[in-house]
Design a protein around this motif. Structure first.
Motif: not given
Ligand code: 18C
Length: 258
Positions: A160, A216, A39, A49, A76, A74, A183, A34-35, A212-214
């Motif tokens: 993750v 939640q 992402d 965003w 990002k 969320p 992630a 999913e990531h 890239t950093y996400v």
């Protein structure tokens, strides 16, 4: 099909061998996929965003989201760092031995279990934010490489951190259990790649790591929205700056981890 790609890419890295299956293998596979699928989509021009902070190459975005009065915004972020590889950035993010050297939001980090060479389970106690109750988290942390189609490219890397439960980490009141799905995905660009016969001779100055950093996070109970959003706004940019600087400093004099 992807397991095969991961298997091949892992076998060429001496410290990571292919790992046997375990009780969380299926969940981890699903969450990682999913990531990787969502992402990296460049959706910053889509009004989804809102820019929260920017500093040089670093941009931190958030989406306001509340459910039953609980802030779930969320987050990002993207960053671009010179002189390091995605493997290095992900390794330092994942490695419990160095966590407390760069993590500024923790009182403690305890490894509960090593499920395999690439997956660990943690219980972490976060610094208390006044006036809310203190939070802890319990999560699995998984690292892997993702092969590129072009064999002249370095692999992408992903870590993750995803909340789970564990017998050794019961919730102890008045502590509140927060939930996280985080992630870190890194892609390495090599400048003037054609000047170098093999990857091992590329100098550090020719490396650019796209990050890239996400995140939640569910605070898991009441927390004042204004304080919480102020903490986000301060802590995520601080983390990204401090952590990437940490990796640059640590790796400067070391051979490149491809
Ligand atoms: O990704 C990061 N670190 C990883 C390794 O540790 C891991 C961490 C995940 C963070 C989960 C956050 C859980 C919330 C706990 C409370 C936070 C307190 C902050 C204290 C600050 C002094 O993946 C780097 C993460 C860096 C940024 C974290 C900030 C998160 C803030 C979220 C606040 C939600 C809880 C609010 C508590 C009360 C607020 C009034």
């Amino acid at each position: 099909e992807r397991r095969v790609a991961a298997f091949e890419s892992l076998t060429k890295i001496p410290e990571l061998k292919p790992v046997p299956r375990h009780r969380l293998s299926d969940e981890i596979e699903k969450i990682v996929q999913e990531h990787l699928k969502f992402d990296l989509v460049d959706d910053f021009n889509s009004n989804i965003w809102e820019l929260l902070a920017a500093d040089g190459e670093m941009k931190v975005y958030r989406r306001e989201l509340e459910e039953n009065g609980i802030v779930l915004d969320p987050l990002k972020a993207v960053h671009s760092v010179k002189g390091v590889t995605g493997h290095e950035v992900c390794k330092y993010f994942w490695d419990p031995a160095v966590r407390m050297e760069w993590e500024g939001t923790l009182d403690s980090s305890r490894m509960l279990e090593a499920l395999s060479d690439d997956t660990l389970i943690f219980n972490q106690v976060h610094k208390r934010v006044w006036p809310a109750a203190q939070r802890d988290t319990c999560f699995w942390s998984h690292i892997r490489s993702v092969s590129k189609e072009n064999k002249n490219d370095l692999d992408d890397w992903i870590v993750v951190n995803y909340s789970t439960t564990h017998d050794s980490a019961p919730i102890k009141e008045p502590m509140i259990r927060a939930w996280a799905n985080v992630a870190l995905i890194c892609s390495t660009i090599i400048l003037n790649r054609d000047k170098y016969a093999d990857l091992s001779s590329v100098p550090r100055e020719n490396l650019v790591c796209k990050i890239t950093y996400v995140a939640q996070v569910n605070p898991g109970g009441w927390a004042p929205a204004n304080v919480l959003r102020a903490v986000y706004k301060r802590e995520y940019p601080k983390f990204l700056k401090r952590f990437t600087q940490y990796v640059m400093d640590k790796t400067k004099k070391l051979p490149i981890l491809l």
